[in-house]
Design an enzyme around this catalytic site. Structure first.
Site: not given
Length: 202
Positions: A110, A106-107, A169
């Site tokens: 990671t 998402g970011s 997610e």
């Protein structure tokens, strides 16, 4: 064990009516997922489909709940008949030219996902990034990007009311399943053939 002389108390009633907390949460979650998915660019989705079928092998990569979503996608790719591996499995082979790594974060920041995607690029593989943050290290290094931008049920960007990362997610899992169904339909993949590939050691 249950003591027959002292049975447990009955559970409290679960509010599921129109005004109940569960119903309100369900409406929020479903509307947020719909707001996210309706904004996925068709050309990005199609580019990912073409990359999957052009690849010698597909390797999926993610961490945390994003890993659960992309691992579920890997299972369906196997059912579709594609050669696919999960990056963290001990049986995952070396990647190289002709391979595709589908990295889900998402970011887009990671550390493990960015580091392994960088290593894949250095080995000659292509990287497809599925991200919420289009402006991120993972998106920058990827050969193609699918942007799953988070929206509230009122269609405000980056305003999900769910716990941080949850909407991405959920959206990733449903997006991957939509992609699988689209592939089934456009490439005439028979459900019986898919079922025939399902794990018979369960």
């Amino acid at each position: 064990m249950v003591d027959p002389n002292n049975p447990p108390a009955a559970p409290a009633p679960l509010a599921v009516g129109v005004d109940g907390p569960l119903a309100a949460a369900r409406r929020t979650v479903v509307r947020e997922i719909d707001a996210l998915l309706t904004r996925v660019a068709e050309d990005q989705a199609q580019a990912l489909v073409h990359a999957l079928f052009d690849a010698r092998r597909v390797v999926v990569l993610g961490m945390g709940r994003s890993k659960l979503a992309v691992d579920a996608f890997a299972m369906r790719l196997m059912h579709l008949g594609l050669p696919v591996h999960v990056a963290t499995d001990v049986t995952c082979p070396a990647v190289g030219s002709g391979d595709l790594v589908v990295a889900c974060s998402g970011s887009g920041r990671t550390p493990t996902v960015v580091q392994r995607s960088t290593a894949a690029k250095e080995a000659g593989a292509r990287v497809a990034a599925v991200v919420a943050a289009a402006d991120s290290p993972l998106a920058d290094l990827a050969d193609l990007v699918v942007h799953l931008a988070e929206y509230s049920q009122d269609h405000e960007q980056d305003a999900s009311t769910q716990f941080v990362g949850t909407l991405f997610e959920q959206g990733a899992l449903v997006f991957f399943d939509c992609l699988v169904l689209a592939i089934q339909r456009t490439r005439d993949v028979a459900p019986d053939a898919m079922f025939g590939r399902h794990n018979n050691l369960e």
